[in-house]
Design an enzyme around this catalytic site. Structure first.
Site, PDB file in Angstrom:
ATOM      1  N   ASP A  28       0.855  -1.176   0.000  1.00  0.00           N
ATOM      2  CA  ASP A  28       0.000   0.000   0.000  1.00  0.00           C
ATOM      3  C   ASP A  28       0.898   1.235   0.000  1.00  0.00           C
ATOM      4  O   ASP A  28       1.752   1.388   0.886  1.00  0.00           O
ATOM      5  CB  ASP A  28      -0.887  -0.049   1.262  1.00  0.00           C
ATOM      6  CG  ASP A  28      -2.017   0.958   1.197  1.00  0.00           C
ATOM      7  OD1 ASP A  28      -2.168   1.631   0.148  1.00  0.00           O
ATOM      8  OD2 ASP A  28      -2.744   1.077   2.200  1.00  0.00           O
ATOM      9  N   ASP A 121      -3.382   2.464  -5.773  1.00  0.00           N
ATOM     10  CA  ASP A 121      -2.179   2.495  -4.937  1.00  0.00           C
ATOM     11  C   ASP A 121      -2.034   1.310  -4.002  1.00  0.00           C
ATOM     12  O   ASP A 121      -1.249   1.357  -3.083  1.00  0.00           O
ATOM     13  CB  ASP A 121      -2.144   3.795  -4.136  1.00  0.00           C
ATOM     14  CG  ASP A 121      -3.279   3.868  -3.130  1.00  0.00           C
ATOM     15  OD1 ASP A 121      -4.354   3.307  -3.414  1.00  0.00           O
ATOM     16  OD2 ASP A 121      -3.087   4.474  -2.072  1.00  0.00           O
ATOM     17  N   GLU A 122      -2.818   0.256  -4.194  1.00  0.00           N
ATOM     18  CA  GLU A 122      -2.587  -0.907  -3.340  1.00  0.00           C
ATOM     19  C   GLU A 122      -2.925  -2.184  -4.092  1.00  0.00           C
ATOM     20  O   GLU A 122      -3.726  -2.165  -5.030  1.00  0.00           O
ATOM     21  CB  GLU A 122      -3.378  -0.817  -2.028  1.00  0.00           C
ATOM     22  CG  GLU A 122      -4.863  -0.698  -2.219  1.00  0.00           C
ATOM     23  CD  GLU A 122      -5.641  -0.737  -0.912  1.00  0.00           C
ATOM     24  OE1 GLU A 122      -5.290  -1.535  -0.023  1.00  0.00           O
ATOM     25  OE2 GLU A 122      -6.616   0.020  -0.803  1.00  0.00           O
TER      26      GLU A 122
END
Lengths: 420, 375
Positions: A28, A121-122
């Site tokens: 993350d 973003d993860e």
């Protein structure tokens, strides 16, 4: 997991954690949008920075300096400014985030084929097959963190565990710029210290129910008979929370995320109480949703309408059709019907959303024809619109009610639908 | 009020009256059945939910005329379970005491004066044979929609032109239409009405056993329909709204038709449909002398079967929802069924036929839209 910080367990110094069997990584990015903005504005490093704004100011991302003042994502901008008056507020640059995200995902995919992105973003990574090439999960996690810092200039946190859900908790506990391995043997111990809200599937309502029962920690849940949980929370939730509380989570890392639903929602630039505006927005969202379904070759049976009011209370209503559809008119008529059935009297509405669930491949569908149906009907009209849009751009053909009114300001809620 | 009534008479009357009891009464008194005993030896039981009313008169030995309102659900449960002995009902203050043999029940009464008055039977009536009416209602209600979001289609459309009564219902996938004769009091009667299919089938089922049913439809803009047979009365509000023009959906002509023995066809459809998953059709291929049925596809289970069929016109392949097809075939009572087609994406018409050779009976037609197969 951003709703509550997960406390970082003390990992004894010098002790190398046993990562045997811990092949699931949750990676993350730290304060992703804000970190990318800092690449453009390096002089702001170390200062509280908030990304967000626009007419409807909400915080999209904030650096840890700002978070220390209590700022968090989705918070109204006004409140964020009051909490952290010294913060620098930057407008978002979504193209940059997409570019950095693509770079990060490329790093993941060069590590293992089994990457399940959750958002820009993860992602979850299953590194079982990469161990021979790259070393143990901990080594791979370090490698990922180094490569992302080198290549993209941003930091990330990685959770390493045997299951997705524990890996996700571990990355949250490791934040920012950290790495946490939860060895198989210590999974239960790690989990049991956490508050109930840390469990996957515990939202505010479930949390309230659990607290009423006197269950505060995951350990409390684990030691409650599963029957009691099922009675209090329902069959599925009760059982799944009990399983999770003992670290059991059978879900594998899915390389391709299956589309469970297709939908679109719109936050109005200003809260809206004019039903005509809401109707128009529902039409626009239905068009967009059905168009996406046709583009993806999907049809769905359940149409879901979501309405969020000015006070953030949110309603969802759904209706399941006799058979799957990808026709704009059917999606719209159903969503419109759901809205009408709410019987709202000039309620102030902040957001509406239209979603279709129960997706199946459209081509595999037999279709029960309807009496009096024209051989060339709305479906064919949709197909014609799709072909025009493919050639001349989205919105080239659309319902007349979705044309921007003459002299429309940018602030009108449907102006955003105009082709750019 | 004080009266004595036979147990079976009471149980049947209460069961009839309890039909119109609302499951969630908008006001408490509507959960009640109104008992009215008159000096002539008649007890009237009534119920009403503002939409449907039911009323029945039965003979009784009335010692003291009077009225009482008691819980309908309770009275129905009790009268059903009583031994076969005379039942005595007596009001005492705010209670009704029901005794039968050695059993005694005290039932709390509700205020009679708060009970709404039942709608009067509309004028403009006629009679029709009970058995024909029951059959006709069963034949059309199968095609009525159960989707409450389209209230109009949950109704049965009734059209009266003189002595001709037409019943129609559709859920957009099929349309059932039955024509029958009735005897209107005034020969020039002309009326239309839309009655909830559920109400109509209950009325037809419980009144059909009696020889003749009186049906009353208000002339012009009346919004009520009434039925009466053998001391039982029922009224229902009509469903509001414009019924679609469905008669025009029947094809003007059908160049293709097949005649198949009905019972074997139903058996065959039921068998092959066992492998048809939800929302998948049975496929019918009519060729000279043979009807081939198929269901299931791809890697999953498949089934096929063939039957004798007489085909007139070109051969045709067509697919139907198996349940819709069975509903239509089951609504017929003849030995043979005739299936008439124009093309595979146009509606088919099912009619009954007595002989393998001969004409079909057009008094009942079931129009069924096919399923378009995935490509």
């Amino acid at each position: 997991m951003s709703r509550r910080r997960v406390p970082r367990p003390v990992q004894p110094a010098g002790e190398v954690p046993d990562d045997t069997g811990c092949t699931v990584l949750h990676v993350d990015m730290d304060a992703f949008f804000a970190s990318v903005e800092l690449l453009r504005h390096p002089h702001l490093r170390g200062r509280p920075v908030i990304v967000g704004g626009g007419r409807r100011g909400v915080v999209l991302s904030a650096t840890y300096e700002a978070r220390r003042a209590g700022v968090h994502a989705a918070m109204p901008m006004g409140r964020a400014r009051r909490l952290c008056p010294q913060a620098v507020v930057l407008p978002p640059h979504h193209e940059d985030y997409a570019r950095v995200s693509a770079g990060v995902m490329a790093v993941f995919r060069s590590t293992t084929e089994r990457v399940e992105p959750l958002s820009l973003d993860e992602a979850f990574l299953d590194v079982a097959a990469a161990r021979r090439r790259l070393g143990g999960p901990t080594a791979i996690a370090r490698l990922l963190r180094d490569r992302i810092a080198d290549e993209q200039g941003i930091t990330c946190s990685v959770g390493v565990a045997a299951t997705k859900f524990v890996a996700k908790l571990a990355s949250a506990a490791a934040k920012p710029d950290g790495l946490l391995v939860v060895p198989r043997a210590r999974t239960v111990e790690f989990l049991h210290e956490l508050p109930v809200a840390a469990l996957w599937g515990v939202g505010e309502r479930t949390e309230e129910t659990l607290l009423r029962l006197g269950l505060r920690t995951v350990a409390d849940i684990a030691h409650t008979p599963v029957e009691t949980l099922r009675r209090a929370l329902g069959e599925a939730t009760g059982r799944s929370l009990h399983e999770l509380s003992w670290g059991r989570d059978p879900r594998p890392v899915h390389a391709e995320r299956e589309e469970r639903s297709v939908g679109a929602e719109q936050t109005f630039a200003r809260d809206v109480d004019d039903p005509r505006l809401v109707h128009r927005e529902i039409l626009r969202l239905a068009e967009r949703t059905a168009g996406r379904m046709r583009a993806a070759g999907l049809a769905g049976r359940t149409v879901v309408l979501k309405v969020r009011f000015a006070d953030f209370t949110t309603l969802t209503r759904s209706r399941t059709l006799p058979e799957p559809t990808d026709v704009t008119r059917v999606v719209h008529a159903t969503a419109h019907g759901l809205y009408e059935a709410l019987g709202l009297q000039r309620a102030r509405i902040r957001l509406v959303g239209v979603r279709v669930e129960g997706l199946v491949p459209a081509s595999a569908q037999h279709r029960q024809l309807v009496l009096g149906e024209r051989p060339q009907g709305w479906r064919e009209a949709d197909e014609a619109v799709d072909r025009v849009s493919a050639r001349f751009g989205r919105g080239a053909v659309r319902p007349a009610s979705l044309l921007p009114p003459p002299g429309a300001e940018g602030g009108d809620p449907w102006a955003a639908a105009a082709p750019r | 009020m004080k009266l004595q009534v036979e147990r079976d008479v009471l149980a049947e009357a209460v069961a009839w009256a309890a039909r119109a009891l609302p499951s969630r009464p908008p006001v408490p008194v509507l959960a009640g059945v109104l008992l009215e005993a008159d000096a002539q030896g008649t007890v009237t039981l009534s119920s009403f939910d503002y939409e449907v009313s039911a009323r029945v008169e039965v003979p009784a030995r009335v010692d003291e005329p009077g009225r009482a309102l008691v819980s309908g659900r309770l009275l129905a449960d009790i009268s059903r379970s009583l031994p076969a002995r005379p039942v005595e009902l007596v009001t005492e203050g705010t209670k009704v005491t029901l005794s039968c043999g050695a059993s005694r029940f005290n039932l709390l009464t509700m205020p009679v004066e708060e009970y709404p008055s039942l709608p009067a039977m509309p004028s403009g009536s006629g009679t029709l044979p009970g058995d024909t009416f029951t059959e006709a209602v069963a034949q059309v209600t199968i095609a009525a929609s159960r989707d409450e979001t389209l209230p109009i289609l949950t109704g049965v459309r009734m059209e009266i032109e003189g002595n001709r009564l037409t019943l129609m219902a559709t859920d957009r996938y099929r349309l059932a239409m039955r024509e029958l004769e009735w005897q209107p009091d005034a020969p020039e009667t002309s009326a239309i009405a839309l009655v909830r299919a559920r109400t109509l089938s209950e009325v037809a089922r419980s009144m059909g056993a009696t020889g003749s049913i009186t049906m009353a439809l208000g002339q012009g803009g009346a919004d009520l329909i009434g039925f009466e047979a053998g001391g039982r009365h029922a009224t229902s509000l009509l469903v509001d709204g414009e019924y679609p023009k469905v008669r025009a959906l029947f094809p003007a002509e059908s160049p293709i038709h097949a005649v198949v023995e009905r019972a074997p066809l139903m058996e065959a459809v039921k068998r092959v449909a066992l492998v048809a998953e939800r929302n998948t059709p049975v496929r019918l291929r009519f060729e000279d002398g043979v009807l081939a049925l198929e269901a299931g596809q791809g890697e999953d289970a498949q089934a096929s079967e063939s039957l004798d069929a007489t085909l007139t016109g070109e051969s045709i392949s067509i697919a139907f929802n198996p349940q819709f097809l069975l509903d239509g075939l089951g609504a017929l009572s003849t030995t043979y069924a005739r299936l008439s087609f124009t093309q595979a994406t146009r509606p088919a018409v099912l009619t009954g036929q007595r002989e393998a050779e001969g004409d079909d009976d057009e008094s009942y037609r079931y129009l069924l839209m096919p399923v378009r197969l995935a490509t």
